[in-house]
Design a protein around this motif. Sequence first.
Motif, mmCIF file in Angstrom:
data_model
loop_
_atom_site.group_PDB
_atom_site.id
_atom_site.type_symbol
_atom_site.label_atom_id
_atom_site.label_comp_id
_atom_site.label_asym_id
_atom_site.label_seq_id
_atom_site.Cartn_x
_atom_site.Cartn_y
_atom_site.Cartn_z
ATOM 1 N N TYR A 140 -55.578 21.926 52.209
ATOM 2 C CA TYR A 140 -54.509 21.797 53.211
ATOM 3 C C TYR A 140 -53.437 20.829 52.735
ATOM 4 C CZ TYR A 140 -52.345 20.225 57.615
ATOM 5 O OH TYR A 140 -51.460 19.862 58.603
ATOM 6 N N LYS A 141 -53.860 19.670 52.221
ATOM 7 C CA LYS A 141 -52.891 18.673 51.780
ATOM 8 C C LYS A 141 -52.098 19.183 50.580
ATOM 9 C CE LYS A 141 -53.280 14.426 52.432
ATOM 10 N NZ LYS A 141 -53.484 13.008 52.720
ATOM 11 N N ALA A 142 -52.749 19.952 49.718
ATOM 12 C CA ALA A 142 -52.030 20.534 48.585
ATOM 13 C C ALA A 142 -50.970 21.519 49.059
ATOM 14 C CB ALA A 142 -53.019 21.220 47.643
ATOM 15 N N MET A 143 -51.294 22.298 50.086
ATOM 16 C CA MET A 143 -50.321 23.245 50.633
ATOM 17 C C MET A 143 -49.180 22.530 51.340
ATOM 18 S SD MET A 143 -52.904 26.242 52.036
ATOM 19 C CE MET A 143 -51.645 27.516 52.252
ATOM 20 N N LEU A 144 -49.499 21.440 52.055
ATOM 21 C CA LEU A 144 -48.456 20.681 52.746
ATOM 22 C C LEU A 144 -47.413 20.142 51.772
ATOM 23 C CD1 LEU A 144 -50.201 18.437 55.455
ATOM 24 C CD2 LEU A 144 -48.738 20.422 55.829
ATOM 25 N N SER A 145 -47.857 19.763 50.585
ATOM 26 C CA SER A 145 -46.944 19.149 49.622
ATOM 27 C C SER A 145 -46.249 20.165 48.727
ATOM 28 C CB SER A 145 -47.712 18.147 48.747
ATOM 29 O OG SER A 145 -48.712 18.807 47.978
ATOM 30 N N ASP A 146 -46.550 21.447 48.903
ATOM 31 C CA ASP A 146 -45.978 22.498 48.066
ATOM 32 C C ASP A 146 -44.900 23.250 48.851
ATOM 33 O OD1 ASP A 146 -45.406 24.734 46.502
ATOM 34 O OD2 ASP A 146 -47.487 25.035 45.895
ATOM 35 N N PRO A 147 -43.647 23.228 48.390
ATOM 36 C CA PRO A 147 -42.564 23.923 49.110
ATOM 37 C C PRO A 147 -42.817 25.416 49.303
ATOM 38 C CG PRO A 147 -41.679 22.469 47.417
ATOM 39 C CD PRO A 147 -43.160 22.512 47.202
#
Length: 473
Positions: free
Chosen positions: A108-115
């Motif tokens: 989830y955190k990886a997706m949040l930080s990926d435009p």
Amino acid sequence: MPDPQTPQPTEPSSERPPFIDSAEDAEQAPRRNPVKRFKKLVRRQAKYALQALGKRSPRFRDASRAAIGRRRARNWADHCTKTPVDNKTILFESFMGRSYSCSPKALYKAMLSDPAYADWTFIWAFKKPGRYAEHPDFGRATLVRYHSQRFYEGLAGARFWVTNSVMPSHVNPRESQVLIQTWHGTPLKRLGCDIEPGSSANALYSADDIHERYRREGKRLTWLLSPSRFATEKFTSAFDLVASGKAEAIIEEGYPRNDVLANYTRQDVVRVREELGIPAEKKVILYAPTWRDNQHTTGVGYTLELGVDFDDLHRDLGDDYVVLFRAHYFVANQFDFERYEGFVYDVSKVDDINELYIASDMLITDYSSVFFDYGNLKRPIIFYMYDLDDYTEDIRGFYFDLAELPGPIVKTEPELVQAILASATPDQATIARYEAFSATYTYLDDGKASERVLARVMQAAHDADEAAAAAQK
């Protein structure tokens, strides 16, 4: 794939999640209404009593399961009929809604930080969503109560599901949906279909029950994450993936949840220790025993009999050390450490154990898989197996020779104290064993597992969509 109860996506808010299922939040309701609290207690007692009766009477168990299953299946089918799948909606849950942690959190955190995911809808399911209402990570997320109707509605509409535990038996992904089973650790104890047939397995379920549960999960998952070749082999057999035609469903790219163990900073260590109130001059021992399959109390749940006398540890170590005690989330009994204030810190309710890993100087565990993850830190690990003989013979057994463990095995408290004091100067045999362990079990945990897993999953989904579109032409 998804399940039938979650809200339709709404416009995300920068101030708070767009939806919190507060009307069904078990954390708030008991304080407002003691009658509801009493009813909840009665339901819980009845549940445990029925589980115990079901284990004694397979006929009763099968009949009750069938009736409940039919009702839940109708409910799920109704949600699937009413709710279209949204290709840019993803639902997360960790440990059946108990926490914000593990690989679902990392992904989830990886997706949040990926435009690339800026226009996606994120749904998180918690048993107590109100606890996370003001959490800064959930400004774009919809929060729902695990097992509520809104949870099932969300499952029905989400293209992707991310879970680290077995999903409810009555929910099955639709053809276009993707179930990402992250699981929650490299197994030391035998798991799923690898548990000896005919054994009692644990206090509530027979081996046959557990085999059925894991086979069902193996059939419906799309992807199963693995941190190593060893884990891939054990997961393949534990979930019976060959029989279900899912042997190629494993993504062996490291554990997303361990990315933080490669990327944390000294500031993170200081922050966690300050939040826990640990004096800066103290050395920190993380004591994380697992649950015992055969220790269960009807109406309470799984319990843990502490195998350590903290009075003795306090006398021998209290000047220089503190202990962070972390019980497994299955353990229902409470521990009173008030008399050891300043020496023992009960951190069982800390959501993310990675915080405790980085804050500690060494780990003491027994049969828990936590040591596989902790091994990434290259810090001392001690195995306090006071009940090793009973555990090996009467419970599940192990996947490999305990001689491979990256630390000493001790069975008595005097040995435990000696091992703690000796851990600062490990001998060459211990160092060599640790290096061999790392080369076998943690070689993929380089801090970029989340990135690799998401790339694999999303590329496969894209390819599937293109193939489906081509087939329609």
